[in-house]
Each structure stands twice: as C-alpha cells, then as structure tokens.
Design a protein around this motif. Sequence first.
Motif, mmCIF file in Angstrom:
data_model
loop_
_atom_site.group_PDB
_atom_site.id
_atom_site.type_symbol
_atom_site.label_atom_id
_atom_site.label_comp_id
_atom_site.label_asym_id
_atom_site.label_seq_id
_atom_site.Cartn_x
_atom_site.Cartn_y
_atom_site.Cartn_z
ATOM 1 N N TYR A 76 22.473 26.517 7.982
ATOM 2 C CA TYR A 76 21.160 26.118 8.506
ATOM 3 C C TYR A 76 20.642 24.838 7.857
ATOM 4 C CZ TYR A 76 16.514 26.575 10.555
ATOM 5 O OH TYR A 76 15.356 26.346 11.262
ATOM 6 N N PRO A 77 20.675 24.693 6.522
ATOM 7 C CA PRO A 77 20.286 23.404 5.935
ATOM 8 C C PRO A 77 21.135 22.233 6.444
ATOM 9 C CG PRO A 77 20.303 25.080 4.246
ATOM 10 C CD PRO A 77 20.885 25.707 5.480
ATOM 11 N N LEU A 78 22.421 22.460 6.714
ATOM 12 C CA LEU A 78 23.256 21.408 7.290
ATOM 13 C C LEU A 78 22.738 20.999 8.665
ATOM 14 C CD1 LEU A 78 26.938 22.441 6.425
ATOM 15 C CD2 LEU A 78 25.784 20.321 5.760
ATOM 16 N N PHE A 79 22.378 21.972 9.455
ATOM 17 C CA PHE A 79 21.806 21.734 10.786
ATOM 18 C C PHE A 79 20.513 20.931 10.656
ATOM 19 C CE2 PHE A 79 18.667 23.512 13.880
ATOM 20 C CZ PHE A 79 19.207 23.008 15.053
ATOM 21 N N LEU A 80 19.651 21.340 9.723
ATOM 22 C CA LEU A 80 18.393 20.625 9.503
ATOM 23 C C LEU A 80 18.647 19.201 9.008
ATOM 24 C CD1 LEU A 80 16.253 23.390 7.726
ATOM 25 C CD2 LEU A 80 16.130 22.683 10.120
ATOM 26 N N ALA A 81 19.594 19.068 8.068
ATOM 27 C CA ALA A 81 19.900 17.753 7.505
ATOM 28 C C ALA A 81 20.366 16.787 8.584
ATOM 29 C CB ALA A 81 20.964 17.889 6.414
ATOM 30 N N LEU A 82 21.194 17.260 9.511
ATOM 31 C CA LEU A 82 21.668 16.416 10.615
ATOM 32 C C LEU A 82 20.494 15.931 11.461
ATOM 33 C CD1 LEU A 82 23.878 15.205 12.423
ATOM 34 C CD2 LEU A 82 24.030 17.418 13.581
ATOM 35 N N LEU A 83 19.566 16.835 11.763
ATOM 36 C CA LEU A 83 18.413 16.462 12.583
ATOM 37 C C LEU A 83 17.507 15.489 11.840
ATOM 38 C CD1 LEU A 83 17.487 19.860 14.298
ATOM 39 C CD2 LEU A 83 18.975 18.023 15.112
ATOM 40 N N PHE A 84 17.363 15.689 10.519
ATOM 41 C CA PHE A 84 16.559 14.748 9.727
ATOM 42 C C PHE A 84 17.194 13.359 9.701
ATOM 43 C CE2 PHE A 84 14.907 18.529 7.033
ATOM 44 C CZ PHE A 84 13.986 18.823 8.032
ATOM 45 N N LYS A 85 18.525 13.319 9.593
ATOM 46 C CA LYS A 85 19.240 12.035 9.594
ATOM 47 C C LYS A 85 19.082 11.314 10.936
ATOM 48 C CE LYS A 85 21.779 10.587 6.772
ATOM 49 N NZ LYS A 85 21.543 9.622 5.671
ATOM 50 N N LEU A 86 18.879 12.094 11.986
ATOM 51 C CA LEU A 86 18.675 11.518 13.317
ATOM 52 C C LEU A 86 17.231 11.075 13.516
ATOM 53 C CD1 LEU A 86 20.810 13.986 15.480
ATOM 54 C CD2 LEU A 86 21.376 11.627 14.863
ATOM 55 N N GLY A 87 16.409 11.298 12.493
ATOM 56 C CA GLY A 87 15.026 10.835 12.549
ATOM 57 C C GLY A 87 14.025 11.837 13.076
ATOM 58 N N LEU A 88 14.428 13.081 13.253
ATOM 59 C CA LEU A 88 13.519 14.098 13.778
ATOM 60 C C LEU A 88 12.685 14.703 12.656
ATOM 61 C CD1 LEU A 88 15.813 15.979 16.319
ATOM 62 C CD2 LEU A 88 14.196 14.150 16.776
ATOM 63 N N GLY A 89 11.468 15.095 12.991
ATOM 64 C CA GLY A 89 10.608 15.808 12.060
ATOM 65 C C GLY A 89 10.680 17.302 12.306
ATOM 66 N N LEU A 90 9.731 18.047 11.737
ATOM 67 C CA LEU A 90 9.763 19.508 11.855
ATOM 68 C C LEU A 90 9.556 19.976 13.296
ATOM 69 C CD1 LEU A 90 7.865 20.648 8.627
ATOM 70 C CD2 LEU A 90 10.310 20.262 8.988
ATOM 71 N N LYS A 91 8.651 19.313 14.014
ATOM 72 C CA LYS A 91 8.455 19.681 15.423
ATOM 73 C C LYS A 91 9.714 19.390 16.230
ATOM 74 C CE LYS A 91 3.430 19.506 15.915
ATOM 75 N NZ LYS A 91 2.289 18.936 16.669
ATOM 76 N N GLY A 92 10.385 18.313 15.876
ATOM 77 C CA GLY A 92 11.646 17.988 16.543
ATOM 78 C C GLY A 92 12.694 19.057 16.315
ATOM 79 N N VAL A 93 12.714 19.615 15.105
ATOM 80 C CA VAL A 93 13.661 20.698 14.797
ATOM 81 C C VAL A 93 13.393 21.898 15.696
ATOM 82 C CG1 VAL A 93 14.349 22.393 13.054
ATOM 83 C CG2 VAL A 93 14.024 19.993 12.404
ATOM 84 N N ILE A 94 12.105 22.262 15.825
ATOM 85 C CA ILE A 94 11.752 23.406 16.668
ATOM 86 C C ILE A 94 12.152 23.150 18.119
ATOM 87 C CG2 ILE A 94 9.843 24.807 17.561
ATOM 88 C CD1 ILE A 94 10.546 25.315 14.619
ATOM 89 N N VAL A 95 11.930 21.928 18.584
ATOM 90 C CA VAL A 95 12.303 21.575 19.961
ATOM 91 C C VAL A 95 13.811 21.705 20.151
ATOM 92 C CG1 VAL A 95 12.454 19.695 21.642
ATOM 93 C CG2 VAL A 95 10.317 20.091 20.397
#
Length: 392
Positions: A76-95
């Motif tokens: 799960y942190p790997l999944f989050l880290a990838l999304l953060f590297k793509l420039g997404l914030g927390l709302k982006g993660v939920i989306v």
Amino acid sequence: MPNKLQALLPRVQLSTTTESRIQVALALLWAVLHTVLFFKYGVRTTDDSREYLTYAHSIAGEFHFANNYYIKYLGYPLFLALLFKLGLGLKGVIVVQTLLSGIATIYFYRTTKLLAGNALAPALATFLLIIWYDLQLFHAFLMTESLYISLLMFGFYIVVKAGSLRQSLWALPVLLYVALVRPNGFIAVVAYMAYVITVVYIGAPTRRARRLLVLAVITVPLAAILVVDQYLLQSFTVVETYEKGEVIYLYKGLLVHSDKPIIMPPANASPLTKLYVFVRDNTSYFFRMSALRFLLFWGNVKPFFSFFHNALIILLLYPMYFFGAKALLRNHTALPVRMFGVLLVLQQAFITTITSENETGRFLMSVVFVVFAFGAAGVSWQLETWRSKPGD
C-alpha cells in the motif's frame, strides 16, 4: 410449479438490450454512490493511515524502506508513493483507488457471468456488491482495504477466465502483490496454490503422480505455516486479545468470561506456539471465544449496528450463503475455480476465528464478493430449474 408462477419468474437469459440497460443502471448507481461518498467524506483516515503516509513519503522522497511493523503492508505505501510521484495529493489517491474499485467491479460482473453462464447472476451479484455500503465505504479511506479488495477481484477474474493452467499464471503477479498489501494477503497465494494443485491432480496421468502431489499438498502447507509463524504473525497479538475476553477487537460490550484463571503462554514463544499453549491450557475458554468469533464473521450482524442494518445483512447476505453453497455442490463450475473461491473465504474465516472480529466486519468484506458471485450464480440456476419444470 403452476404456469402463472413460472411466468412471474425473471428470465435467466436476458436479451442484449436488457443486459445493456442493466449495465448502464449499475454503472449509474455506482457513480452516484461514490460521488456522494466523495463529497460527503472527502479523505478519511485512521491511525494506521498516518503510518502509511509517512512510509509512502519516505519511499517517494528518499526511496527508503523502514524496517518496522508496516513493512508487512509494503504494497500500500508503494501504491501511495507512486501516486505521490505522479503529483497526486490525498484526494487524488481516493479518486484513483475508487476508480480502481470501479474497474474491479466491471471485471467482477464479467467474472460472475463466466461462472453462471447467464446475465441474471452478474446483474444480481454486482447490484449487491454496489449497495453493500460497509464495503464501498472503504474506498473513501486511506487504508489497505480498497486496493486489497480490488486486486483480489482482478485475480479472481483471471483465475475464472483462464482456459488453462498456463493462462492462470497471469493471476500470480496480482496475487503476489495482494500478499504485500496486507499480511493476511497470503491467503490469495495459498488459494491459487490450491487451484494449481487441483488442476494438476485432475490431469495427473498415473496414480504415482497423484501420490507425489498429495505429498506436496502435505509439505507446502507446513512450509506456509512456518513462514506465517516466523514472519507474518511476529508483530501481531494473536493470543493477547484472549486475555481481555474481547470477541470483537476493542469492543467491551461483548466479552467472554472464564470461570478459571487464564493461563498465558510464555512471552518469548512464537505466535503459533503461543496459540497452541494457550489452547492446551485454556481449552474451554478458547473454544467458546472462537465459536463466537466464527459466528460473528459469518453472521456479520453486530450488537451495535442498527436494527435496519442487521436486518439488511440477514435478508441479503444469508440467502447468498445458501444459494452459494448449493452452487458449489454442483458441477457447473470447474472444481479448481471452486477450490480457489472456497479456500479464499475459509482462510479468512479461520484467521478471524483465531484472532478477533473487527467492529466494522471488514474481514468478511474483503472476500464477500466471492459469496455474492457464487450465491448469485446459485440463485440464477435455481430460477432456471423452476422455469424449466413443466406446469402442474
């Protein structure tokens, strides 16, 4: 069965137009529900969420992997880290995780259609999946559940669709990643191994080959138990919760009491050794508590849920158990596929039984799609049987 009643029964085989309309209705239902959830809750967090976020930022910023308890949730942190590297914030993660769940729902529809061989079963199963609020709410949380459930559903689709053992291997990377998302994700890999063993056993050319396979069936679980004991359970309080008498984790309204002093195992013993010693020394107490956890897992009702909430669970979930069991006893579905589904759910039930039930019932929620798939298939086959009977 009287002809008038037969005429009232829904047709199992739906026209292409009818099925398309149902699919559109299901898609709209899903979209409305998750739009409401997003605007109502936004980003929801728990105590664990902060740890996942800290871990994810550490991976995204410094590619640093902390060697602590949360290494067992690395996926799960790997999944989050990838999304953060793509420039997404927390709302982006939920989306993103909500959209993944939507794609998984589409594949769940296809999975159930493959299982049942008709269009009524996937319509029913997908409808139940979408309206199961306890499950859909997880997608609004920064928790492992959303990704975990979506990946399990993708893996289930690949296994069901596979026309050969070789084709089913595409499910392995998905299921291995499931095992990284949550410690109990190993149940997906074990279920797939059972699928493979069943396929090989059915196709074994000689008795000797089958005997060797039986030996492997005995050896592999022993090795798996060693891995679970020495690695996956090391950070978990398996028997410690028994001392408090809690059937539901951290809930004091339903406790089991012992008429004798509770004997706790040595603190330095391995988790499964602790469990064995605890059962040996507190047999009656252990089985009374485990029986309640077992019933709460399958029953899913909770003393603190509303009457309406519990009534919906009873009216919708329990018939799925009944018709799902009937479906599993038929030969309409390949035995290896049935083994995969059954092992997935039974392992989760066993883990909950020996550890503790959760107040949200989330342990069943992670595998309830299997119940809906086989249950809906069973309902459609029963309707088909009734419709095909000549009128009395």
